[in-house]
Enzyme design. Structure first.
Site, short mmCIF file in Angstrom:
data_model
loop_
_atom_site.label_atom_id
_atom_site.label_comp_id
_atom_site.label_asym_id
_atom_site.label_seq_id
_atom_site.Cartn_x
_atom_site.Cartn_y
_atom_site.Cartn_z
N CYS A 384 0.84 -1.21 0.00
CA CYS A 384 0.00 0.00 0.00
C CYS A 384 0.87 1.26 0.00
CB CYS A 384 -0.98 -0.04 1.17
SG CYS A 384 -2.41 1.01 0.87
N HIS A 521 -3.44 -4.84 0.28
CA HIS A 521 -2.77 -5.42 1.46
C HIS A 521 -2.79 -6.95 1.39
CE1 HIS A 521 -2.23 -1.76 3.90
NE2 HIS A 521 -3.32 -1.34 3.29
N GLU A 523 -1.13 -9.04 2.96
CA GLU A 523 -0.97 -9.67 4.27
C GLU A 523 -2.30 -10.08 4.89
OE1 GLU A 523 -0.46 -6.47 3.59
OE2 GLU A 523 -1.05 -5.15 5.24
N1 GLN Z 1 -1.81 6.68 3.14
C1 GLN Z 1 -1.92 6.01 1.90
C2 GLN Z 1 -3.29 6.23 1.27
O1 GLN Z 1 -4.19 6.62 1.93
C3 GLN Z 1 -1.63 4.54 2.06
C4 GLN Z 1 -2.60 3.85 2.95
C5 GLN Z 1 -2.10 2.52 3.44
O2 GLN Z 1 -0.93 2.23 3.37
N2 GLN Z 1 -2.99 1.70 3.95
O3 GLN Z 1 -3.46 5.98 0.10
#
Ligand code: GLN
Length: 544
Positions: A384, A521, A523
């Site tokens: 992410c 994600h 994970e």
């Molecule tokens: N802060 C980033 C976004 O909002 C990544 C979010 C995250 O890593 N879950 O896109």
């Protein structure tokens, strides 16, 4: 099964004893006999959901397929029972109250006096039964958060009391307590357990099972004593001694005959429990001695719970390759300041993960980590935020866009909340103007499962072995499509994207041993004995 069976899990004496693991292990044992089992969490706190709670206080926010932002215990549940759960499986006091109060404002209570009993408790009860129906569960395991005696937890205990009356033999409760060990007298003490059970009794609940948690081996006579004083059957006092891997817990319980005792108590019929997969998995974990060190360049250092699913996925990938994965925390603020000791860690570790995160703390350090990996060939897995970092680094150091950054780090959080779109030229990651057409739920976050199409001939395609996947998301910002061509012409491969080709989902660096990142994600759907392919191959590359 005709009627749903319910198993409630409560905890006493103190917090952090592992009610989630008791709930998950019990569910795993039942699932191994072919039953359809689901688990839900009743959290007594007043937040409507854990989405806005700080990882410092509460650990990671676990996101489900349907986009529900839940407690990290839901992650344990899914990993143990290998079943995707739903938003119905996560309830907080805040959620219950907000619904009841909204109904009151709509006049649904016809001028009646709204009370905790019966209005709040009825609502909780409906939600528990609804979750069981939605999950089509033969057995619904219900964990009540907090510790017996907490003021916030009282309505939930009252629900347990009422549901026991309603569901009679189809509902049992388990109580987890701690046996303190006194070194001087070399004794395990049962009094706190007795008092905790007495507190439950005062709430009208007599637990059928007691799980006794201890760091030392519990002698038989102590188990008998607990059975006698707490008025439970002897085969229902389950020793829950500390083990090196949580995945050993179901095996321990089963060795004690938990499955069979449960089958008897809940009239589950003749069941055959088969934990062969668990035995093989745990055996592998126990045999693994040699270590591999993986760097984690996040924001919350040394806070395992804030990255629980990431760490679980890394460990699982390690065991898959016969290695015990050890996490080396990389302080990105120190890296940002070129701290030599911290930088030395980058050399030392076998591979580096830049996990998800929000806000701009440590961002410059993370970009340096990405630069290090890109230029030295050190394996890099971005999750992410880690994918956005990878794009920013590439823009700055390969494409020469010196000020490249994400809109997130460049404008005020409040502006984002207000939907303000800045759109500076160097925002390689930005808030999309038509963003909401890409969101299933309201709000600006992209949450939950979305499809992704993988490009032929890429590393991602090779790793996944398929060209269409679905993964869980939790983010607000996106890769800025205006930059696509420039990136791709220079060796930044966009290997996965949304089916409408609008959103970048997976990126990789051409000719790098392993520099891959995902906007989602992975994970969150990795399993203890079946690591997610991205983690599995990241580990393989790290071991080379
Ligand atoms: N802060 C980033 C976004 O909002 C990544 C979010 C995250 O890593 N879950 O896109």
């Amino acid at each position: 099964m005709k009627e749903t069976k319910y198993i409630f899990v409560t905890g006493g004496v103190c917090s952090s004893l592992g009610k989630g693991i008791v709930a998950s292990s019990t569910a795993a044992i039942l699932k191994s006999a072919g039953l359809k089992v689901a688990i839900m969490k009743l959290d007594p706190y007043l937040n409507v959901d854990p989405g806005t709670m700080s990882p410092f206080q509460h650990g990671e926010v676990f996101v489900l397929d349907d986009g529900a932002e839940t407690d990290l215990d839901l992650g344990h549940y899914e990993r143990f029972i290998d079943t995707p759960l739903s938003k119905f499986c996560s309830i907080t006091t805040g959620k219950v109250y907000s619904e009841v109060l909204a109904e009151e404002r709509e006049g649904k209570y016809l001028g009646g006096t709204i009370q905790i009993v019966p209005h709040i408790t009825n609502k909780i009860q409906q939600k528990v039964e609804l979750a069981a129906r939605k999950m089509k569960a033969d057995v619904m395991v219900v964990e009540i958060g907090g510790t017996v005696g907490d003021i916030e937890g009282e309505p939930f205990l009252e629900v347990l009391r009422q549901m026991k009356k309603k569901h009679k033999d189809n509902l049992i409760s388990m109580h987890l307590t701690l046996l303190p060990y006194l070194a001087a007298s070399k004794e395990l003490k049962t009094k706190p357990t007795q008092i905790s059970v007495r507190t439950l009794r005062a709430a009208g609940i007599s637990p059928e099972f007691i799980f006794a948690r201890s760091d030392v081996k519990i002698p038989r006579k102590i188990l008998k004593k607990i059975a006698f004083f707490c008025d439970v059957d002897e085969d229902c006092v389950i020793p829950s001694e500390t083990v090196s891997s949580i995945y050993e817990v179901p095996l321990r319980y089963e060795k004690f005959g938990l499955g069979e005792t449960l089958a008897k108590k809940l009239n589950l019929g003749d069941l055959k429990f088969d934990l062969a997969e668990w035995e093989a998995g745990v055996d592998k974990i126990k045999r693994t001695k040699s270590e591999v060190v993986i760097g984690l360049a996040g924001k919350y250092n040394d806070l395992d719970d804030a990255y629980l699913s990431v760490i679980e996925a890394v460990k699982s990938a390690g065991y898959f390759h016969g290695k015990k994965a050890v996490i080396e925390w990389i302080d990105t603020e120190k890296i940002g300041n070129d701290d030599p000791e911290e930088r030395a860690k980058l050399e030392k570790v076998a591979g580096i993960i830049v996990p998800g995160g929000f806000g701009n703390r440590g961002i410059e350090g993370k970009i340096k980590v990405a630069e290090f990996c890109r230029t030295t060939g050190k394996p890099y897995l971005g999750l992410c935020l880690g994918s956005q970092i990878m794009a920013i680094e590439f823009a700055r150091n390969v494409l020469g866009i010196k000020k490249a950054t994400s809109e997130e780090f460049d404008i005020d959080e409040n502006d984002i909340e207000a939907g303000y779109i800045n759109g500076k030229k160097y925002h390689v990651i930005h808030f999309m103007e038509d963003q909401n057409i890409h969101r299933k739920k309201g709000g600006t976050m992209r949450l939950g499962l979305y499809p992704c199409v993988i490009k032929a001939g890429t590393k991602a395609r090779e790793i996944y072995g398929t060209d269409r996947i679905e993964e869980r998301h939790r983010h607000r910002f996106e890769f800025n499509n205006k930059f696509r061509e420039k990136f791709e012409e220079n060796g930044f491969i966009i290997s996965g994207q949304s089916p409408n080709k609008n959103l970048v989902e997976i990126v990789e660096i051409k000719d790098h041993p392993f520099m891959i990142a995902s906007q989602f994600h992975p994970e969150l759907i990795s399993r203890p004995f079946r690591p997610h392919p991205l983690f599995r191959e990241f580990m393989a590359a790290s071991l080379k």
